[in-house]
Design a protein around this motif. Structure first.
Motif, PDB file in Angstrom:
ATOM      1  N   ARG A  61       0.860  -1.187   0.000  1.00  0.00           N
ATOM      2  CA  ARG A  61       0.000   0.000   0.000  1.00  0.00           C
ATOM      3  C   ARG A  61       0.889   1.228   0.000  1.00  0.00           C
ATOM      4  O   ARG A  61       1.815   1.344   0.808  1.00  0.00           O
ATOM      5  N   GLY A  62       0.597   2.159  -0.892  1.00  0.00           N
ATOM      6  CA  GLY A  62       1.429   3.348  -1.052  1.00  0.00           C
ATOM      7  C   GLY A  62       1.624   4.123   0.241  1.00  0.00           C
ATOM      8  O   GLY A  62       2.732   4.583   0.541  1.00  0.00           O
ATOM      9  N   ILE A  63       0.577   4.225   1.001  1.00  0.00           N
ATOM     10  CA  ILE A  63       0.653   5.046   2.216  1.00  0.00           C
ATOM     11  C   ILE A  63       1.690   4.473   3.199  1.00  0.00           C
ATOM     12  O   ILE A  63       2.401   5.229   3.867  1.00  0.00           O
ATOM     13  N   ASN A  64       1.804   3.147   3.231  1.00  0.00           N
ATOM     14  CA  ASN A  64       2.798   2.528   4.126  1.00  0.00           C
ATOM     15  C   ASN A  64       4.216   2.847   3.665  1.00  0.00           C
ATOM     16  O   ASN A  64       5.091   3.158   4.480  1.00  0.00           O
ATOM     17  N   GLY A  65       4.427   2.797   2.352  1.00  0.00           N
ATOM     18  CA  GLY A  65       5.735   3.131   1.806  1.00  0.00           C
ATOM     19  C   GLY A  65       6.073   4.583   2.107  1.00  0.00           C
ATOM     20  O   GLY A  65       7.197   4.917   2.501  1.00  0.00           O
ATOM     21  N   MET A  70       9.351   6.745   1.694  1.00  0.00           N
ATOM     22  CA  MET A  70       9.379   6.789   0.213  1.00  0.00           C
ATOM     23  C   MET A  70       8.611   8.014  -0.273  1.00  0.00           C
ATOM     24  O   MET A  70       7.708   8.487   0.408  1.00  0.00           O
ATOM     25  N   ARG A  71       8.966   8.430  -1.503  1.00  0.00           N
ATOM     26  CA  ARG A  71       8.142   9.476  -2.106  1.00  0.00           C
ATOM     27  C   ARG A  71       6.771   8.866  -2.428  1.00  0.00           C
ATOM     28  O   ARG A  71       6.707   7.756  -2.955  1.00  0.00           O
ATOM     29  N   ILE A  78       4.197   1.584  -6.916  1.00  0.00           N
ATOM     30  CA  ILE A  78       4.430   0.194  -6.469  1.00  0.00           C
ATOM     31  C   ILE A  78       3.088  -0.442  -6.088  1.00  0.00           C
ATOM     32  O   ILE A  78       2.806  -1.600  -6.421  1.00  0.00           O
ATOM     33  N   GLY A  79       2.246   0.334  -5.426  1.00  0.00           N
ATOM     34  CA  GLY A  79       0.902  -0.157  -5.067  1.00  0.00           C
ATOM     35  C   GLY A  79       0.099  -0.529  -6.302  1.00  0.00           C
ATOM     36  O   GLY A  79      -0.549  -1.575  -6.364  1.00  0.00           O
ATOM     37  N   MET A  80       0.164   0.331  -7.315  1.00  0.00           N
ATOM     38  CA  MET A  80      -0.591   0.048  -8.555  1.00  0.00           C
ATOM     39  C   MET A  80      -0.048  -1.211  -9.234  1.00  0.00           C
ATOM     40  O   MET A  80      -0.813  -2.017  -9.765  1.00  0.00           O
TER      41      MET A  80
END
Ligand code: UDP
Length: 243
Positions: A61-65, A70-71, A78-80
Motif C-alpha cells: 500500500r502506497g501510504i505505508n511506503g 518513500m516518495r 508500487i501499489g498500482m
C-alpha cells in the motif's frame, strides 16, 4: 423506502487485495482464491456480466511506503503494480477453470496486459469475457475503491459489489464496540450523517454523484457473492438517496 436493482445485468466486483491472502496477511492463499473463483463462476453462470477491480493491499500500500520515507508518487506506483500482479494471478486461476478473462491496465504495459479504455472493456464484456481492470485509476493518491466506482460508472454497471472480510457496514467498528449494529441497507445521506465507513470519501463522492449503488459483503463466506447479487439477505446495500 429504498430500491434494489431488480436484476443485475452488469456488476463491478471490487475485491480488496488482503482478501487474496486469506489468513496469511501477505501474498496469496490458494484455497481462498479458489473459493472466490468458484463464486465468480457461479455469478457468471447467472448470465451476469462481470468486471473486476482488485486492490493490492496483500502486497503493498502506497501510504505505508510513504510513511516509511518513500516518495508518495513512487510508493503509489508500487501499489498500482501490486494490483497488476494480483489481476494476473486471478486471471490465471480463472483460466485454469476454462473461463476467459481479459486483463486491462490503466497504465500501458503491453507485454503483460491490454491498455484499458472503457470502449475496449465494454466490447470484451459484451463478448462474454470477464474483465479484470488493474493499476487502479492509473494515478497516485487514489485508491482501488475509487477505481472500482469509476470503472462501474464508465462501464454502465448496475452496482459495485465490494467483497471484504467483514459482513457489511456497522454503526461503529464491531471489533471495538460491542454495541455496534449491523446495517442491512442505508442511503448515501445516512452514510454521511452517521459517518459510516463504506469506502473512502473520494470513492463515495463519485458513487453518490453518479447514483451508483454499492453493496458491501463478506466474500470469505462461500456462495455469498451470488447471494449478494440475487438480493438475498447478504451484506449491506448502500443506495442513492431518493429525493
Ligand atoms: N493506488 C494508486 N492509485 C489508484 C489505486 C491504487 O496509487 O488509483 C495504489 C495505492 O498506493 C494503494 C495501492 O495502489 O495503496 C493498492 O490499492 P488499495 O490500497 O486500494 O488496495 P486494497 O486496500 O483494496 O487492497
Amino acid at each position: 423506502m429504498y430500491y434494489k436493482p431488480e436484476k443485475v445485468h452488469r456488476v463491478l466486483f471490487k475485491l480488496s487485495g488482503e482478501v487474496l491472502s486469506g489468513s496469511k496477511g501477505f501474498g496469496y492463499d490458494d484455497e481462498t482464491i479458489k473459493s472466490i473463483v468458484d463464486d465468480i463462476i457461479a455469478v457468471k453462470r447467472l448470465g451476469v456480466s462481470i468486471a473486476i477491480v482488485l486492490g493490492g493491499g496483500n502486497i503493498f500500500r502506497g501510504i505505508n511506503g510513504s510513511n516509511a520515507g518513500m516518495r508518495r508518487v513512487i510508493a503509489d506506483s508500487i501499489g498500482m503494480l501490486a494490483t497488476v500482479q494480483n489481476s494476473l494471478v486471478l486471471s490465471e486461476y480463472l483460466h485454469q477453470h476454462n473461463i476467459n478473462s481479459e486483463v486491462y491496465s490503466a497504465v500501458q504495459m503491453d507485454r503483460f496486459t491490454k491498455f484499458y479504455t472503457p470502449l475496449r472493456a465494454k466490447t470484451s464484456l459484451k463478448e462474454g469475457r470477464i474483465c479484470i481492470i488493474c493499476a487502479g485509476t492509473g494515478n497516485p493518491y487514489f485508491t482501488t475503491d475509487t477505481a472500482a466506482v469509476l470503472r462501474a460508472v464508465e462501464l454502465d454497471a448496475d452496482i459495485v459489489i465490494k467483497g471484504t472480510k467483514v459482513d457489511g457496514v456497522y454503526t461503529s467498528d464491531p471489533e471495538k464496540d460491542p454495541e455496534a449494529e449491523f446495517l442491512e441497507a442505508v442511503d448515501f445521506d445516512e452514510v454521511l450523517s452517521k459517518k459510516l465507513n463504506v469506502m473512502d470519501m473520494t470513492a463515495f463522492s463519485l458513487a453518490r454523484d453518479n447514483n451508483m449503488p454499492v453493496k458491501v459483503f463478506n466474500v470469505l463466506k462461500k456462495g455469498n457473492f451470488e447471494k449478494a447479487i440475487l438480493n438475498k439477505d447478504v451484506g449491506t446495500y448502500v443506495y442513492p438517496t431518493q429525493s
